[in-house]
Design a protein around this motif. Sequence first.
Motif, short mmCIF file in Angstrom:
data_model
loop_
_atom_site.label_atom_id
_atom_site.label_comp_id
_atom_site.label_asym_id
_atom_site.label_seq_id
_atom_site.Cartn_x
_atom_site.Cartn_y
_atom_site.Cartn_z
N ILE A 93 0.86 -1.18 0.00
CA ILE A 93 0.00 0.00 0.00
C ILE A 93 0.90 1.23 0.00
O ILE A 93 1.80 1.36 0.82
CB ILE A 93 -0.90 0.05 1.26
CG1 ILE A 93 -1.64 -1.28 1.41
CG2 ILE A 93 -1.91 1.19 1.21
CD1 ILE A 93 -1.19 -2.09 2.57
N GLY A 94 0.63 2.14 -0.93
CA GLY A 94 1.42 3.37 -1.01
C GLY A 94 0.61 4.55 -0.51
O GLY A 94 -0.63 4.52 -0.57
N ASP A 95 1.30 5.57 -0.02
CA ASP A 95 0.70 6.83 0.45
C ASP A 95 0.25 6.70 1.91
O ASP A 95 -0.55 5.82 2.25
CB ASP A 95 -0.50 7.27 -0.42
CG ASP A 95 -0.88 8.70 -0.11
OD1 ASP A 95 -0.55 9.60 -0.90
OD2 ASP A 95 -1.48 8.92 0.96
N SER A 96 0.76 7.63 2.73
CA SER A 96 0.49 7.53 4.17
C SER A 96 -1.00 7.60 4.50
O SER A 96 -1.45 7.01 5.49
CB SER A 96 1.25 8.62 4.93
OG SER A 96 0.74 9.90 4.60
N THR A 97 -1.78 8.30 3.68
CA THR A 97 -3.22 8.38 3.96
C THR A 97 -3.89 7.03 3.67
O THR A 97 -4.67 6.53 4.48
CB THR A 97 -3.88 9.49 3.11
OG1 THR A 97 -3.26 10.73 3.45
CG2 THR A 97 -5.37 9.59 3.35
N ARG A 98 -3.57 6.47 2.51
CA ARG A 98 -4.15 5.16 2.19
C ARG A 98 -3.71 4.12 3.21
O ARG A 98 -4.49 3.26 3.63
CB ARG A 98 -3.74 4.73 0.77
CG ARG A 98 -4.51 5.51 -0.30
CD ARG A 98 -4.37 4.87 -1.67
NE ARG A 98 -4.74 3.48 -1.67
CZ ARG A 98 -4.03 2.51 -2.26
NH1 ARG A 98 -2.90 2.80 -2.87
NH2 ARG A 98 -4.46 1.27 -2.24
N ILE A 99 -2.45 4.20 3.62
CA ILE A 99 -1.94 3.27 4.64
C ILE A 99 -2.74 3.45 5.93
O ILE A 99 -3.15 2.48 6.57
CB ILE A 99 -0.43 3.50 4.90
CG1 ILE A 99 0.39 3.17 3.65
CG2 ILE A 99 0.05 2.69 6.10
CD1 ILE A 99 1.86 3.60 3.72
N ALA A 100 -2.99 4.72 6.28
CA ALA A 100 -3.71 5.00 7.54
C ALA A 100 -5.08 4.33 7.53
O ALA A 100 -5.47 3.67 8.50
CB ALA A 100 -3.86 6.51 7.73
N TYR A 101 -5.81 4.46 6.43
CA TYR A 101 -7.16 3.88 6.39
C TYR A 101 -7.11 2.36 6.26
O TYR A 101 -7.98 1.67 6.79
CB TYR A 101 -8.00 4.55 5.29
CG TYR A 101 -8.31 5.96 5.72
CD1 TYR A 101 -9.17 6.18 6.80
CD2 TYR A 101 -7.70 7.05 5.13
CE1 TYR A 101 -9.41 7.45 7.26
CE2 TYR A 101 -7.94 8.35 5.58
CZ TYR A 101 -8.80 8.53 6.65
OH TYR A 101 -9.03 9.78 7.13
N TYR A 102 -6.10 1.87 5.59
CA TYR A 102 -5.91 0.42 5.52
C TYR A 102 -5.71 -0.13 6.95
O TYR A 102 -6.34 -1.11 7.34
CB TYR A 102 -4.70 0.10 4.63
CG TYR A 102 -4.27 -1.34 4.72
CD1 TYR A 102 -4.86 -2.33 3.92
CD2 TYR A 102 -3.30 -1.75 5.64
CE1 TYR A 102 -4.50 -3.66 4.03
CE2 TYR A 102 -2.93 -3.07 5.75
CZ TYR A 102 -3.53 -4.02 4.95
OH TYR A 102 -3.16 -5.34 5.08
N LEU A 103 -4.85 0.53 7.70
CA LEU A 103 -4.56 0.03 9.05
C LEU A 103 -5.79 0.15 9.96
O LEU A 103 -6.06 -0.77 10.75
CB LEU A 103 -3.37 0.79 9.66
CG LEU A 103 -2.00 0.52 9.02
CD1 LEU A 103 -0.93 1.44 9.60
CD2 LEU A 103 -1.59 -0.96 9.20
N GLU A 104 -6.52 1.25 9.84
CA GLU A 104 -7.72 1.39 10.67
C GLU A 104 -8.73 0.29 10.36
O GLU A 104 -9.40 -0.22 11.25
CB GLU A 104 -8.36 2.77 10.49
CG GLU A 104 -7.57 3.91 11.11
CD GLU A 104 -7.14 3.66 12.55
OE1 GLU A 104 -7.99 3.33 13.39
OE2 GLU A 104 -5.93 3.74 12.84
N LYS A 105 -8.82 -0.07 9.06
CA LYS A 105 -9.80 -1.07 8.66
C LYS A 105 -9.38 -2.48 9.11
O LYS A 105 -10.17 -3.23 9.67
CB LYS A 105 -9.95 -1.03 7.13
CG LYS A 105 -10.93 -2.01 6.59
CD LYS A 105 -11.18 -1.76 5.12
CE LYS A 105 -12.00 -2.92 4.57
NZ LYS A 105 -11.96 -2.98 3.14
N HIS A 106 -8.11 -2.80 8.89
CA HIS A 106 -7.68 -4.18 9.14
C HIS A 106 -7.18 -4.41 10.55
O HIS A 106 -7.09 -5.56 10.99
CB HIS A 106 -6.60 -4.58 8.11
CG HIS A 106 -7.16 -4.65 6.72
ND1 HIS A 106 -7.74 -5.79 6.21
CD2 HIS A 106 -7.27 -3.72 5.75
CE1 HIS A 106 -8.17 -5.56 4.98
NE2 HIS A 106 -7.90 -4.30 4.68
N TYR A 107 -6.81 -3.33 11.24
CA TYR A 107 -6.30 -3.47 12.61
C TYR A 107 -7.02 -2.44 13.49
O TYR A 107 -6.44 -1.43 13.89
CB TYR A 107 -4.78 -3.25 12.65
CG TYR A 107 -4.03 -4.22 11.75
CD1 TYR A 107 -3.74 -5.51 12.19
CD2 TYR A 107 -3.65 -3.84 10.47
CE1 TYR A 107 -3.09 -6.41 11.36
CE2 TYR A 107 -2.99 -4.74 9.62
CZ TYR A 107 -2.71 -6.01 10.08
OH TYR A 107 -2.05 -6.90 9.27
#
Length: 247
Positions: free
Chosen positions: A63-77
């Motif tokens: 996953i690229g981009d700190s914003t996309r990473i942020a939402y990925y992490l909130e969703k999966h963790y």
Amino acid sequence: MADQRVVYQFPISHYCEKTRWQLDHKELGYATRNLLPGGHRLFSQLRAGVGTLPVLRDGKRLIGDSTRIAYYLEKHYPQVPLLPEESAQRRQVIELEQQFDRYGVHVRRWLYGQLLGRPEVMRAMLAPYALPGLVKKGLAPVIERGVAQLYRVSPEPVAQSQVRLEQGLALIESLIKGDPARYLVGDVLTLADITAAALYAPLLSPAGSPWGFVDETSLPRPVQAVLQGYRERPAGQWLLARYRYDR
Ligand SMILES: N[C@@H](CCC(=O)N[C@@H](CS)C(=O)NCC(=O)O)C(=O)O
């Protein structure tokens, strides 16, 4: 698993700091891999479709981009959530994350405007890479020129960026109502706090952050005065408190 989770980064990038902070907050283990500035694009474009770092690898996913990473992490963790449940607060955090991400560009440009050309900056940037000294010496001016071009580090944009970054400091102060102990939204740390604190941190080099490789007292007096002013105002005190208590 820590060894399956990797942050591809530049160690002194404030966007990479934002991602590391979020992972640390959620107590998710990870390894870091430092990519060489310039060469990083080969990896980031091909594997994550972005030209910038951070890129997060989580198992097979990239996953690229700190914003996309942020939402990925909130969703999966979702443990230790950084997005409030309550919808108005949640909307505000999402909006502030975007806003402070944009201010991060101005922090970077203004700071490079003051520091680019000083040998310790390139030394810090290239320190993590196992390259022969002569290669680093040859690379430093190339990277320096690349940074100046890529981030538009020239007098007029740098001056405009100072105005913009100070708007961000004022925004922090209005949200905390002048009280450095408060969080930006609600009563707990959110993604808005992490974004604002990480992206403004290079200005103040708080303890535990990867900055501070420039001796501030060696900077021109007017720059020292500006930085001191940032440190002393409520937004600066807030940032230092976030690093002290929440990082
Ligand atoms: N919107 C991106 C911005 C990241 C960014 O600007 N990263 C910089 C380092 S601070 C970068 O990779 N610069 C190299 C380049 O643009 O080629 C994010 O939030 O991840």
